[in-house]
Design a protein around this motif. Structure first.
Motif, PDB file in Angstrom:
ATOM      1  N   PRO A   1       0.974  -1.309  -0.164  1.00  0.00           N
ATOM      2  CA  PRO A   1       0.206   0.054  -0.060  1.00  0.00           C
ATOM      3  C   PRO A   1       0.702   1.245   0.034  1.00  0.00           C
ATOM      4  O   PRO A   1       1.976   1.347   0.847  1.00  0.00           O
ATOM      5  CB  PRO A   1      -0.825  -0.111   1.477  1.00  0.00           C
ATOM      6  N   VAL A   2       0.421   2.328  -0.708  1.00  0.00           N
ATOM      7  CA  VAL A   2       1.145   3.565  -0.682  1.00  0.00           C
ATOM      8  C   VAL A   2       0.780   4.235   0.409  1.00  0.00           C
ATOM      9  O   VAL A   2      -0.394   4.245   0.790  1.00  0.00           O
ATOM     10  CB  VAL A   2       0.717   4.530  -1.871  1.00  0.00           C
ATOM     11  N   PRO A   3       1.585   4.776   1.150  1.00  0.00           N
ATOM     12  CA  PRO A   3       1.330   5.410   2.516  1.00  0.00           C
ATOM     13  C   PRO A   3       0.290   6.583   2.281  1.00  0.00           C
ATOM     14  O   PRO A   3       0.462   7.441   1.246  1.00  0.00           O
ATOM     15  CB  PRO A   3       2.777   5.879   3.043  1.00  0.00           C
ATOM     16  N   ASN A   4      -0.542   6.947   3.246  1.00  0.00           N
ATOM     17  CA  ASN A   4      -1.375   8.146   3.177  1.00  0.00           C
ATOM     18  C   ASN A   4      -1.426   8.874   4.210  1.00  0.00           C
ATOM     19  O   ASN A   4      -2.277   9.686   4.399  1.00  0.00           O
ATOM     20  CB  ASN A   4      -2.724   7.539   2.498  1.00  0.00           C
ATOM     21  N   ARG A   5      -0.604   8.517   5.290  1.00  0.00           N
ATOM     22  CA  ARG A   5      -0.635   9.270   6.552  1.00  0.00           C
ATOM     23  C   ARG A   5       0.853   9.473   7.210  1.00  0.00           C
ATOM     24  O   ARG A   5       1.725   8.423   7.015  1.00  0.00           O
ATOM     25  CB  ARG A   5      -1.494   8.557   7.787  1.00  0.00           C
ATOM     26  N   GLY A   6       1.085  10.689   7.503  1.00  0.00           N
ATOM     27  CA  GLY A   6       2.481  11.178   8.156  1.00  0.00           C
ATOM     28  C   GLY A   6       3.432  11.394   7.118  1.00  0.00           C
ATOM     29  O   GLY A   6       3.115  11.750   6.117  1.00  0.00           O
ATOM     30  N   GLY A   7       4.650  11.343   7.433  1.00  0.00           N
ATOM     31  CA  GLY A   7       5.964  11.698   6.472  1.00  0.00           C
ATOM     32  C   GLY A   7       6.076  13.049   6.182  1.00  0.00           C
ATOM     33  O   GLY A   7       6.661  13.149   5.281  1.00  0.00           O
ATOM     34  N   LEU A   8       5.390  13.885   7.148  1.00  0.00           N
ATOM     35  CA  LEU A   8       5.655  15.446   6.797  1.00  0.00           C
ATOM     36  C   LEU A   8       6.891  15.874   7.511  1.00  0.00           C
ATOM     37  O   LEU A   8       7.109  17.005   6.685  1.00  0.00           O
ATOM     38  CB  LEU A   8       4.305  16.071   7.284  1.00  0.00           C
ATOM     39  N   LEU A   9       7.400  15.717   8.524  1.00  0.00           N
ATOM     40  CA  LEU A   9       8.497  15.982   9.087  1.00  0.00           C
ATOM     41  C   LEU A   9       9.766  15.792   8.049  1.00  0.00           C
ATOM     42  O   LEU A   9      10.432  16.823   7.894  1.00  0.00           O
ATOM     43  CB  LEU A   9       8.929  15.454  10.333  1.00  0.00           C
ATOM     44  N   PRO A  10       9.852  14.800   7.310  1.00  0.00           N
ATOM     45  CA  PRO A  10      11.065  14.760   6.306  1.00  0.00           C
ATOM     46  C   PRO A  10      10.895  15.759   5.082  1.00  0.00           C
ATOM     47  O   PRO A  10      11.526  16.126   4.492  1.00  0.00           O
ATOM     48  CB  PRO A  10      10.934  13.498   5.786  1.00  0.00           C
ATOM     49  N   VAL A  11       9.197  16.281   4.963  1.00  0.00           N
ATOM     50  CA  VAL A  11       8.981  17.117   3.845  1.00  0.00           C
ATOM     51  C   VAL A  11       9.647  18.662   4.109  1.00  0.00           C
ATOM     52  O   VAL A  11      10.231  19.271   3.405  1.00  0.00           O
ATOM     53  CB  VAL A  11       7.764  17.159   3.663  1.00  0.00           C
TER      54      VAL A  11
END
Length: 264
Positions: free
Chosen positions: A190-200
């Motif tokens: 599954p492609v992630p759809n939540r989180g991962g914004l700090l590395p952005v």
């Protein structure tokens, strides 16, 4: 000296001298952005939950506003960000630490109780009339038990779709599960759809930070990457990479002290 979005700010660990700023060549942040510009980007990011926005703004404030180049170090930045978000209602944990754990990249799909309508074919019209959803969809519509579903993985994204069946239609459930078995095996992760914004928005050792906040030393990010900017979504144009502030992770000793109640 004012920190800009175009300059990657390096914050060394507490026991190391802070090196000078370096400029990123990747992305479109050409320098000159202010904290107000940063805040506009955060608030316009539709991927961010209210908690994630608060967390990003806390880090942005700590790195761009609260600390000058002379007094900026990892302890000060993390302390300021934590104080900005405060503690939980019980006062035992920092809300920033919980927000980081919630930002761990993942795929989520809640099995909403309101949508657990049995999908078996309706044999007779429901007496509530032709506009009733059970008649319009031609389904049984009885509320299914929590465990009576068939999982369908979408071929392009690997995202989940649930097909529900009530106790009277378990034969339908068994057939659908068997029909979906091989397609599900071929579906991608599954492609992630939540989180991962700090590395952005910030450069740091987020893998180690996520592992610590999740209390899982073996946690691994999704195959698609740790940053939400790297995750493909069919039909949606991928967001171009942006310049990020460089944020050193706080050392494990201080995080453990915070976990034990030494909130400061």
């Amino acid at each position: 000296m004012t920190t800009t979005m175009g300059a990657a700010l390096h914050l060394a660990h507490a026991d190391q001298p802070a090196p000078g700023e370096r400029h990123r060549t990747k992305g479109k942040g050409g320098g000159g952005e202010t904290f107000a510009d940063f805040a506009r980007q955060v608030y316009s990011d539709q991927r961010a939950t209210p908690l994630a926005r608060e967390m990003l703004l806390a880090f942005g404030y700590a790195t761009m506003v609260a600390h000058s180049e002379a007094d900026r170090d990892v302890k000060a930045v993390w302390s300021t960000a934590r104080q900005a978000m405060g503690t939980t209602r019980t006062g035992r944990h920092w809300r920033l630490d919980e927000a980081i754990a919630d930002d761990a990249p993942r795929y989520t799909n809640g099995k909403d109780r309101a949508h657990r309508a049995c999908e078996a074919p309706r044999l007779r019209p429901h007496p509530d009339g032709p506009d009733d959803y059970r008649n319009m969809r031609g389904i049984c519509g009885t509320l299914a038990d929590w465990e009576n579903y068939a999982l369908e993985k979408q071929p392009g994204t690997g995202w989940y779709k649930y097909h529900w069946f009530c106790k009277r239609h378990l034969d339908h459930l068994a057939r659908v599960r068997e029909q979906l078995r091989e397609p599900n095996e071929r579906a991608p992760q599954p492609v992630p759809n939540r989180g991962g914004l700090l590395p952005v928005y910030f450069e740091s050792d987020w893998l180690a930070t996520y592992r610590h906040r999740l209390d899982s030393p073996t946690w691994e990010p999704p195959a698609y990457g740790i940053s939400a900017d790297d995750w493909p979504t069919p039909g949606v144009e991928q967001i171009p990479p942006r310049a990020r502030l460089r944020l050193a992770a706080l050392d494990g000793t201080l995080l453990v002290e915070a976990d034990r109640g030494a909130l400061r």
